[in-house]
Design an enzyme around this catalytic site. Structure first.
Site, PDB file in Angstrom:
ATOM      1  N   CYS A   1     -14.591  -7.934   6.124  1.00  0.00           N
ATOM      2  CA  CYS A   1     -13.470  -8.784   5.733  1.00  0.00           C
ATOM      3  C   CYS A   1     -13.916 -10.233   5.854  1.00  0.00           C
ATOM      4  CB  CYS A   1     -12.282  -8.507   6.638  1.00  0.00           C
ATOM      5  SG  CYS A   1     -10.869  -9.500   6.234  1.00  0.00           S
TER       6      CYS A   1
ATOM      7  N   GLN B   1       0.820  -1.215   0.000  1.00  0.00           N
ATOM      8  CA  GLN B   1       0.000   0.000   0.000  1.00  0.00           C
ATOM      9  C   GLN B   1       0.860   1.273   0.000  1.00  0.00           C
ATOM     10  OE1 GLN B   1      -3.284   0.140  -0.314  1.00  0.00           O
ATOM     11  NE2 GLN B   1      -3.828  -2.003  -0.025  1.00  0.00           N
TER      12      GLN B   1
HETATM   13  N1  PLP Z   1      -0.659  -6.982   1.249  1.00  0.00           N
HETATM   14  C1  PLP Z   1      -1.420  -5.891   1.387  1.00  0.00           C
HETATM   15  C2  PLP Z   1      -1.112  -4.891   2.458  1.00  0.00           C
HETATM   16  C3  PLP Z   1      -2.506  -5.688   0.536  1.00  0.00           C
HETATM   17  O1  PLP Z   1      -3.271  -4.600   0.679  1.00  0.00           O
HETATM   18  C4  PLP Z   1      -2.774  -6.647  -0.470  1.00  0.00           C
HETATM   19  C5  PLP Z   1      -3.954  -6.488  -1.373  1.00  0.00           C
HETATM   20  O2  PLP Z   1      -5.066  -6.384  -0.927  1.00  0.00           O
HETATM   21  C6  PLP Z   1      -1.943  -7.763  -0.582  1.00  0.00           C
HETATM   22  C7  PLP Z   1      -0.892  -7.895   0.293  1.00  0.00           C
HETATM   23  C8  PLP Z   1      -2.165  -8.810  -1.630  1.00  0.00           C
HETATM   24  O3  PLP Z   1      -1.764  -8.329  -2.879  1.00  0.00           O
HETATM   25  P1  PLP Z   1      -2.147  -9.074  -4.244  1.00  0.00           P
HETATM   26  O4  PLP Z   1      -3.557  -8.685  -4.532  1.00  0.00           O
HETATM   27  O5  PLP Z   1      -1.179  -8.553  -5.253  1.00  0.00           O
HETATM   28  O6  PLP Z   1      -1.970 -10.545  -4.024  1.00  0.00           O
END
Ligand code: PLP
Length: 390
Positions: free
Chosen positions: A329, A179
């Site tokens: 969530c 993020q």
């Molecule tokens: N880590 C964080 C802090 C995220 O916000 C997200 C996505 O929601 C992810 C990991 C996972 O990323 P990806 O969608 O590329 O697998």
């Protein structure tokens, strides 16, 4: 009018990114491993350039970037891969209570494999105290993992402070910076991270592509145990034919993000976010901010609105205004966000929580539309749930 204020979930493709990708979905279809012919050579050159661009955005070297299918895979490779590779040295991992499930779950897997995981808590403001991380370290700690900017409340964590301690103690340090990258300046040397997860689709790039930054001179010089074994691509850490169009898009997104950051994009988005917050507070009574206002991602606002359940509010907006309820969530199983819980928020704050994520293409008129719509929706929701008079 459709308004997109959900940039923590994903971001639209930048038009420059789409334009960069298109040839690689068409005539430039080569396999970057097939370097005997021009088709493969073109693909290899495009991947090399993208690797340079992604590395440059975070102050890394191109050889320190491993392309993956996204940050979920990067986080898994970091946590499980490093944990398993270092299991002979120690079986203790330190992380936090406000990580994304892509870190939480592999930590649980390590626990099932005999590791201890200490999850450091956060302040009511949503911030980790580096002293708590230090206090959690043990002689057998092999990995520390700290989210750089939280995907719900947007708070920016003390990554550099924790990195310094880990470096001093010879403990590998991973940060999920999904993020943060592209939204605030990120530099792997300033942060003293050894391993870092990135995702293209949170920075106006395509979905399904990410990267793991792996410091060349990390100590200890462990090689993460690969999750996908096969043809040995990406130094054997992530086998599988590379997603060339995705990687090219990621590279272009990184190039554009670097330019945008230098050109004041964060300040423009912060001003919009501040306008949104100020108007919400003026127009709607019972608005409370969740988490510290600073340090926070410029596009993030997270509020609870008294007596207006978030799910109901979002539904009553009719789907054309994209917001997220802090509590929705899937992983939470109805208990509400684990992040808000870790901050110690009571039920009424958790279930009335709204997350706004502003981004590159948002405008002031959109802010005004959202405030107006929300003010009306709150009024209607409260009237519906108020006990009938007489
Ligand atoms: N880590 C964080 C802090 C995220 O916000 C997200 C996505 O929601 C992810 C990991 C996972 O990323 P990806 O969608 O590329 O697998």
């Amino acid at each position: 009018m459709r308004v997109y204020f959900d940039h923590h979930a994903t971001t639209p493709l930048d038009p420059a990114v789409l334009a960069a990708m298109l040839p690689h979905l068409g005539e430039r279809f080569g396999n970057p491993s097939s370097v005997q012919h021009v088709f493969g050579q073109e693909a290899r050159a495009a991947v090399d350039q993208a690797r340079e661009r992604v590395a440059s955005l975070i102050g890394a070297g191109a050889e320190e970037i491993i392309f993956t299918s996204g940050a979920t895979e990067s986080d898994n490779l970091a946590i499980r891969g490093i944990g398993r590779a270092l299991a002979g040295r120690g079986r203790h991992v330190v992380s936090t209570a406000i990580e994304h499930p892509a870190v939480l779950e592999p930590c649980r897997t390590l626990e099932r494999e005999g590791f201890d995981v200490t999850r450091v808590g956060v302040s009511p403001e949503g911030l980790v105290d580096p002293a708590d991380v230090v206090a959690a370290l043990r002689p057998d700690t092999v990995l520390v993992s700290l989210i750089a900017a939280n995907n719900e409340v947007g708070t920016i964590q003390p990554v550099a402070e924790v990195g310094a301690v880990c470096r001093e103690r010879g403990i590998l340090f991973h940060s999920d910076a999904v993020q943060a990258v592209g939204r605030i300046p990120v530099n792997v040397d300033a942060w003293k991270v050894d391993v870092m997860s990135l995702s293209a689709h949170k920075m106006y790039g395509p979905k399904g592509v990410g990267a793991l930054y792996l410091r060349k001179d990390r100590r200890p010089r462990v090689r993460p145990q690969p999750q996908a074994e096969g043809g040995g691509q990406e130094k054997g850490l992530r086998s599988g034919t590379l997603n060339v169009p995705g990687i090219v898009g990621f590279g272009e997104a990184a190039r554009v993000a670097k330019q945008a950051l230098a050109g004041g994009e964060a300040e423009r988005i912060r001003a919009l976010r501040d306008r949104l917050l100020a108007e919400l507070i003026t127009r709607i009574d019972g608005v409370e901010m969740n988490g510290a206002l600073e340090p926070r991602l410029p596009g993030n606002a997270h509020i609870s609105i008294a007596r207006a359940e978030a799910e109901t509010l979002i539904l009553s907006l009719g789907g054309t205004i994209a917001l997220s309820s802090g509590a929705a969530c899937a992983e939470a199983g109805g208990k509400g966000s684990h992040v808000l819980r870790a901050m110690g928020l009571p039920d009424d704050r958790v279930f009335t929580a709204l997350r706004f994520g502003l981004g590159r293409y948002n405008t002031e008129p959109e802010v005004d539309v959202v405030v107006e719509a929300l003010a009306r929706a709150v009024k209607a929701t409260r009237e519906r749930s108020a006990p009938a008079a007489s």
